[in-house]
Scaffold this active site. Structure first.
Site, PDB file in Angstrom:
ATOM      1  N   GLU B  60       0.819  -1.215   0.000  1.00  0.00           N
ATOM      2  CA  GLU B  60       0.000   0.000   0.000  1.00  0.00           C
ATOM      3  C   GLU B  60       0.849   1.260   0.000  1.00  0.00           C
ATOM      4  O   GLU B  60       0.499   2.260  -0.644  1.00  0.00           O
ATOM      5  CB  GLU B  60      -0.965  -0.006   1.189  1.00  0.00           C
ATOM      6  CG  GLU B  60      -2.145  -0.963   1.027  1.00  0.00           C
ATOM      7  CD  GLU B  60      -1.789  -2.414   1.275  1.00  0.00           C
ATOM      8  OE1 GLU B  60      -0.665  -2.667   1.746  1.00  0.00           O
ATOM      9  OE2 GLU B  60      -2.618  -3.299   0.992  1.00  0.00           O
ATOM     10  N   GLN B  82      -7.600  -2.370  -1.209  1.00  0.00           N
ATOM     11  CA  GLN B  82      -8.527  -3.500  -1.351  1.00  0.00           C
ATOM     12  C   GLN B  82      -9.639  -3.426  -0.294  1.00  0.00           C
ATOM     13  O   GLN B  82     -10.800  -3.686  -0.594  1.00  0.00           O
ATOM     14  CB  GLN B  82      -7.766  -4.805  -1.239  1.00  0.00           C
ATOM     15  CG  GLN B  82      -8.570  -5.983  -1.714  1.00  0.00           C
ATOM     16  CD  GLN B  82      -7.692  -7.162  -2.048  1.00  0.00           C
ATOM     17  OE1 GLN B  82      -7.311  -7.931  -1.166  1.00  0.00           O
ATOM     18  NE2 GLN B  82      -7.344  -7.312  -3.310  1.00  0.00           N
ATOM     19  N   PHE B  83      -9.267  -3.072   0.911  1.00  0.00           N
ATOM     20  CA  PHE B  83     -10.194  -2.623   1.951  1.00  0.00           C
ATOM     21  C   PHE B  83      -9.559  -1.355   2.515  1.00  0.00           C
ATOM     22  O   PHE B  83      -8.340  -1.280   2.628  1.00  0.00           O
ATOM     23  CB  PHE B  83     -10.342  -3.668   3.064  1.00  0.00           C
ATOM     24  CG  PHE B  83     -11.218  -4.823   2.686  1.00  0.00           C
ATOM     25  CD1 PHE B  83     -12.552  -4.865   3.080  1.00  0.00           C
ATOM     26  CD2 PHE B  83     -10.723  -5.871   1.930  1.00  0.00           C
ATOM     27  CE1 PHE B  83     -13.371  -5.930   2.729  1.00  0.00           C
ATOM     28  CE2 PHE B  83     -11.542  -6.936   1.570  1.00  0.00           C
ATOM     29  CZ  PHE B  83     -12.867  -6.970   1.969  1.00  0.00           C
ATOM     30  N   ASP B  85      -9.286  -0.419   5.305  1.00  0.00           N
ATOM     31  CA  ASP B  85      -8.524  -0.740   6.522  1.00  0.00           C
ATOM     32  C   ASP B  85      -7.014  -0.770   6.244  1.00  0.00           C
ATOM     33  O   ASP B  85      -6.220  -0.507   7.140  1.00  0.00           O
ATOM     34  CB  ASP B  85      -8.953  -2.102   7.056  1.00  0.00           C
ATOM     35  CG  ASP B  85     -10.459  -2.215   7.199  1.00  0.00           C
ATOM     36  OD1 ASP B  85     -10.922  -2.427   8.330  1.00  0.00           O
ATOM     37  OD2 ASP B  85     -11.182  -2.085   6.185  1.00  0.00           O
ATOM     38  N   PHE B  86      -6.633  -1.103   5.020  1.00  0.00           N
ATOM     39  CA  PHE B  86      -5.208  -1.235   4.718  1.00  0.00           C
ATOM     40  C   PHE B  86      -4.553   0.100   4.357  1.00  0.00           C
ATOM     41  O   PHE B  86      -3.351   0.158   4.120  1.00  0.00           O
ATOM     42  CB  PHE B  86      -4.997  -2.291   3.626  1.00  0.00           C
ATOM     43  CG  PHE B  86      -5.612  -3.612   4.012  1.00  0.00           C
ATOM     44  CD1 PHE B  86      -5.287  -4.197   5.224  1.00  0.00           C
ATOM     45  CD2 PHE B  86      -6.550  -4.236   3.210  1.00  0.00           C
ATOM     46  CE1 PHE B  86      -5.880  -5.385   5.639  1.00  0.00           C
ATOM     47  CE2 PHE B  86      -7.149  -5.424   3.607  1.00  0.00           C
ATOM     48  CZ  PHE B  86      -6.816  -6.001   4.820  1.00  0.00           C
ATOM     49  N   ILE B  87      -5.349   1.166   4.365  1.00  0.00           N
ATOM     50  CA  ILE B  87      -4.783   2.491   4.103  1.00  0.00           C
ATOM     51  C   ILE B  87      -3.815   2.873   5.230  1.00  0.00           C
ATOM     52  O   ILE B  87      -2.920   3.697   5.029  1.00  0.00           O
ATOM     53  CB  ILE B  87      -5.902   3.556   3.948  1.00  0.00           C
ATOM     54  CG1 ILE B  87      -5.380   4.794   3.210  1.00  0.00           C
ATOM     55  CG2 ILE B  87      -6.495   3.930   5.299  1.00  0.00           C
ATOM     56  CD1 ILE B  87      -6.470   5.792   2.846  1.00  0.00           C
ATOM     57  N   HIS B 127     -11.837  -5.428   8.507  1.00  0.00           N
ATOM     58  CA  HIS B 127     -12.499  -5.282   7.217  1.00  0.00           C
ATOM     59  C   HIS B 127     -13.766  -4.450   7.380  1.00  0.00           C
ATOM     60  O   HIS B 127     -14.742  -4.628   6.655  1.00  0.00           O
ATOM     61  CB  HIS B 127     -12.836  -6.651   6.610  1.00  0.00           C
ATOM     62  CG  HIS B 127     -11.619  -7.416   6.172  1.00  0.00           C
ATOM     63  ND1 HIS B 127     -10.819  -8.102   7.045  1.00  0.00           N
ATOM     64  CD2 HIS B 127     -11.058  -7.588   4.954  1.00  0.00           C
ATOM     65  CE1 HIS B 127      -9.823  -8.666   6.383  1.00  0.00           C
ATOM     66  NE2 HIS B 127      -9.935  -8.378   5.112  1.00  0.00           N
TER      67      HIS B 127
HETATM   68  C1  LIG Z   1      -1.607  -5.007   4.051  1.00  0.00           C
HETATM   69  C2  LIG Z   1      -2.694  -5.792   3.407  1.00  0.00           C
HETATM   70  N1  LIG Z   1      -3.101  -5.478   2.178  1.00  0.00           N
HETATM   71  C3  LIG Z   1      -4.093  -6.174   1.576  1.00  0.00           C
HETATM   72  C4  LIG Z   1      -4.696  -7.207   2.216  1.00  0.00           C
HETATM   73  C5  LIG Z   1      -5.840  -7.964   1.536  1.00  0.00           C
HETATM   74  N2  LIG Z   1      -5.452  -9.362   1.327  1.00  0.00           N
HETATM   75  C6  LIG Z   1      -5.806 -10.330   2.200  1.00  0.00           C
HETATM   76  S1  LIG Z   1      -5.132 -11.807   1.816  1.00  0.00           S
HETATM   77  C7  LIG Z   1      -4.418 -11.189   0.414  1.00  0.00           C
HETATM   78  C8  LIG Z   1      -3.582 -12.075  -0.433  1.00  0.00           C
HETATM   79  C9  LIG Z   1      -2.535 -12.753   0.389  1.00  0.00           C
HETATM   80  O1  LIG Z   1      -1.726 -13.549  -0.408  1.00  0.00           O
HETATM   81  P1  LIG Z   1      -0.537 -14.368   0.211  1.00  0.00           P
HETATM   82  O2  LIG Z   1       0.278 -13.528   1.116  1.00  0.00           O
HETATM   83  O3  LIG Z   1       0.179 -15.010  -0.918  1.00  0.00           O
HETATM   84  O4  LIG Z   1      -1.252 -15.471   1.128  1.00  0.00           O
HETATM   85  P2  LIG Z   1      -2.241 -16.644   0.636  1.00  0.00           P
HETATM   86  O5  LIG Z   1      -3.618 -16.081   0.651  1.00  0.00           O
HETATM   87  O6  LIG Z   1      -1.814 -17.089  -0.710  1.00  0.00           O
HETATM   88  O7  LIG Z   1      -2.112 -17.718   1.664  1.00  0.00           O
HETATM   89  C10 LIG Z   1      -4.699  -9.829   0.278  1.00  0.00           C
HETATM   90  C11 LIG Z   1      -4.225  -8.965  -0.821  1.00  0.00           C
HETATM   91  C12 LIG Z   1      -4.263  -7.488   3.528  1.00  0.00           C
HETATM   92  N3  LIG Z   1      -4.825  -8.475   4.256  1.00  0.00           N
HETATM   93  N4  LIG Z   1      -3.265  -6.787   4.092  1.00  0.00           N
END
Ligand SMILES: Cc1ncc(C[n+]2csc(CCOP(=O)(O)OP(=O)(O)O)c2C)c(N)n1
Ligand SMILES: [Mg+2]
Lengths: 345, 326
Positions: B60, B82-83, B85-87, B127
């Site tokens: 982010e 994406q949400f 919350d992640f800002i 979220h």
């Molecule tokens: C800082 C942050 N940004 C965005 C998200 C939204 N998000 C949740 S899971 C995910 C993908 C995670 O992928 P990975 O780290 O490869 O784990 P996997 O789901 O493959 O186990 C995202 C983008 C988040 N949880 N945290």
């Protein structure tokens, strides 16, 4: 129980009993997720549901390489790691179903919960945040001269976060007893790994931190165990941080709602034939280390346990509304109910 | 006219701006091939190509920082969280770099940072956030929070055209729950900084925004039905810059005012609004200024807990009755 005469020796110092226990946790993880999927379809899971199908081997095997006193921090797909550490299936069900008796009293969802006595620290959603926190846990081990190790899981996607970088670097500089398990499962939500990192092998990231990085077949349970075990031993003996890249595959969508349109059916099918539980079973029964009857017994035991857990959980109530106000601080223990709640509307 | 959802209105707004101005581009996690976690950008990659619909790593701070850099060079980035919350992961870049860029360095930083915000969706603590107040305090960031389908479209278009950085709080509870007929082919713009009278009334003013507008309208209907009182509802739409005049205008008519927001109470934006009323229009008040907000806790997951912590229409009714009886 009868074992084949003349079976080859079990690798990595594991015993017959260890192999049975590993199988138990593999089966338990998969069966618990099957139950959760059914509950989700019945509308009984309140929020989203995440599956680790195809990745259970890496979770279970890596956690199995820890001692009881060690602490791990799981990700959303490390249900198996938490079960190995002693998390109870009924508590996982309670979390998903937001029950009052859940470990977080209905405040948090899914496997976001912890038990530091059992040895797991629950994650928050913000990816990467657990890396520096686990660096601090490992730092406390080192400061107090405790013979303990930390294990932190991150996804391929989470390696792109700033906190991952800061946390691994910090831990490496401090030479704390930490193992970083990077789960390379092909995707972060819909994003394939090649759009996440420009390195071919995520283990190569270790180079920049001055720590060893090793890639392992994440669907080979015994290989993951061995690699984790030696990283854990290295950490325990003062050798500092290691990074392990476990190559595996996320066979389901990011969560239940995800249609996986970005994963080709052929790709998913290919990984189905590389299932970690199947491979483990073939290996351990093929070598004669575990008998068919052991397997059948464990399968049956898991179902009995889960029947009871689901039945218990379904009967339980949701939390009482006012309990939401407790525990923001130690003192005051309760936040005030706002003025308009005292009025009759 | 075509009936569209709040989500579709956002889509249309961004789409039209991308067609109109080739400097506009999108960046964020899973926004291209997947079309976004909520499908707000579904179809954009196919239409506008990978150069203008950029799937990013989970970073982010880099997303917002890169948007700022591209904006300095004359582009008009729209960054998705994406949400929302992640800002928080981009808090440093937003408050230190982006917010000060014009003031300290004369740099143009016309970026939009947008994302699904807010609760009432059983999303748990990470979220469901409505982190408006975290940015409200930092001079240099415009904050927008549409409540209606029309304003979702009108404000996203205005935000993209605005020459300052805008944080755009979309309410995910509203995404597919509200629908409205929108004119086709008309350039629909909602000016940033103008509040809207969502409901006319003369006995009491409720100042609110985002999803709370709908809870407040529900409460106003009930109050009219059951108590025969007429509630005026002001939908602020933009939090920075704030249309304080619209608030004062309404107050001078009703002499009673309630401020309702979904965010927690302490340090919430209602406090600032109350202070302004106190300073500028004290003599128009027949009753104390009161607030309906969430409780001061993280937002819990269980429905019973979430419903308790967040403000509900029944709370607006209760608070309004108290004010009217004062
Ligand atoms: C800082 C942050 N940004 C965005 C998200 C939204 N998000 C949740 S899971 C995910 C993908 C995670 O992928 P990975 O780290 O490869 O784990 P996997 O789901 O493959 O186990 C995202 C983008 C988040 N949880 N945290
Ligand atoms: Mg992944």
């Amino acid at each position: 129980m009868t074992l084949a005469a003349g079976a080859p020796p079990i690798p990595a110092g594991l015993t017959h009993d260890d192999l049975r226990r590993i199988y138990y946790y593999l089966r338990l993880t998969r069966a618990l997720e099957t139950r959760l999927t059914n509950l989700y379809r019945q509308g009984k899971v309140i929020g989203g549901l995440y599956s680790s199908l195809g990745q259970e081997g890496e979770s279970v095997a890596s956690a199995f390489a820890l001692e009881r006193r060690d602490i791990l921090s799981p990700l959303i797909r490390n249900l198996g790691s938490m079960l190995v550490k002693g998390a109870r299936p009924v508590d996982v069900l309670r979390q998903y179903m937001a029950k009052a008796a859940s470990p977080t009293a209905g405040r948090e969802m899914n496997i976001h919960f912890n038990d530091l006595n059992l040895g797991y620290l629950g994650q928050i959603s913000h990816l990467g945040d657990m890396v520096p926190v686990m660096a601090g846990i490992a730092l406390s081990f080192r400061m107090r001269g405790e013979d303990r190790v930390g294990l932190v899981y991150v996804g391929d996607g989470a390696t792109s976060t700033g906190t991952f970088h800061e946390g691994v670097n910090f831990a490496a500089v401090m030479r704390v007893p930490l193992v970083v398990m990077v789960e390379h499962n092909g995707y972060a939500y819909s994003t394939p790994t090649r759009r996440q990192a420009a390195v071919e092998r995520l283990a190569d990231k270790a180079l920049a931190y001055g720590i060893p990085g090793i890639t392992v077949d994440g669907n080979d349970v015994l290989a993951v165990y061995e690699v984790t075990k030696s990283a854990v031993e290295r950490a325990r003996s003062g050798g500092g941080v290691s990074l392990i890249e476990a190559v595996t595959y996320r066979r389901r969508g990011h969560a239940q709602h995800d249609d996986q349109r970005y994963q080709s059916p052929e790709e998913v099918a290919r990984w189905e034939t590389n299932d970690p539980v199947d491979r483990y079973l073939q290996r351990v029964t093929g070598a004669g280390w575990i008998g068919e009857t052991d397997v059948a017994e464990i399968d049956a035991q898991v179902e009995v346990e889960l029947d009871a857990a689901v039945a218990d959980c379904e009967r339980e109530p949701l939390p009482e509304p006012e309990t939401a106000l407790t525990g923001v601080f130690v003192r005051p223990a309760t936040a005030p109910a706002l003025w308009f709640r005292g009025l009759d509307g | 006219m075509a009936e569209v959802t709040y989500l579709e209105a956002l889509r249309q707004g961004m789409w039209e701006e991308m067609v109109r101005d080739e400097r506009v581009f999108l960046l964020g996690e899973d926004i291209g091939a997947y079309g976004g976690a909520f499908k707000v950008t579904d179809g954009f990659l196919e239409r506008f190509g990978a150069n203008r619909v950029v799937d990013t790593p989970i970073s982010e701070a880099a997303i917002v920082g890169a948007a700022a850099g591209a904006a300095h060079m004359g582009l008009r980035p729209v960054a998705e969280m994406q949400f929302i919350d992640f800002i928080s992961c981009a808090y440093d870049i937003l408050t230190n770099y982006v917010a000060t860029a014009r003031y300290r360095a004369g740099l143009a930083t016309p970026i939009v940072v947008r994302g699904p915000s807010g609760g009432y969706v059983r999303g748990g603590p990470f979220h469901s956030q409505m982190p408006e107040a975290a940015f409200f305090h930092t001079p240099g960031l415009k904050l927008v929070a549409p409540a209606t389908v029309r304003d979702a479209k009108g404000l996203i278009k205005a935000a993209i055209r605005d020459d300052d950085p805008v944080i755009f709080f979309e309410h995910k509870f509203l995404y597919r729950r509200i629908k409205e007929d929108l004119p086709e082919g008309e350039d629909l713009i909602t000016p940033i900084g103008e509040a809207r009278v969502a409901r006319e009334g003369h006995d009491l003013t409720v100042v609110t925004w985002s999803a709370m507008v709908w809870k407040t309208l529900e409460a106003a209907d009930q109050l009219e039905r059951e108590d025969g009182v007429s509630v005026e509802v002001i939908d602020l739409r933009t939090l920075v810059p704030m249309d304080t005049d619209a608030v004062m205008r309404s107050l001078r008519k009703t002499n009673r005012i309630l401020i309702a927001h979904e965010d927690t109470r302490t340090g919430g934006i209602a406090g600032e609004i109350a202070a302004r009323i106190n300073e500028e229009a004290f003599e128009w008040l027949d009753a104390p200024i009161r607030r309906v907000t969430a409780h001061d806790t993280p937002l819990p997951y269980a429905p019973t807990l979430e419903d308790y912590v967040l403000p509900q229409a029944s709370d607006v009714v209760a608070a309004a009755r108290w004010l009217l009886a004062y």
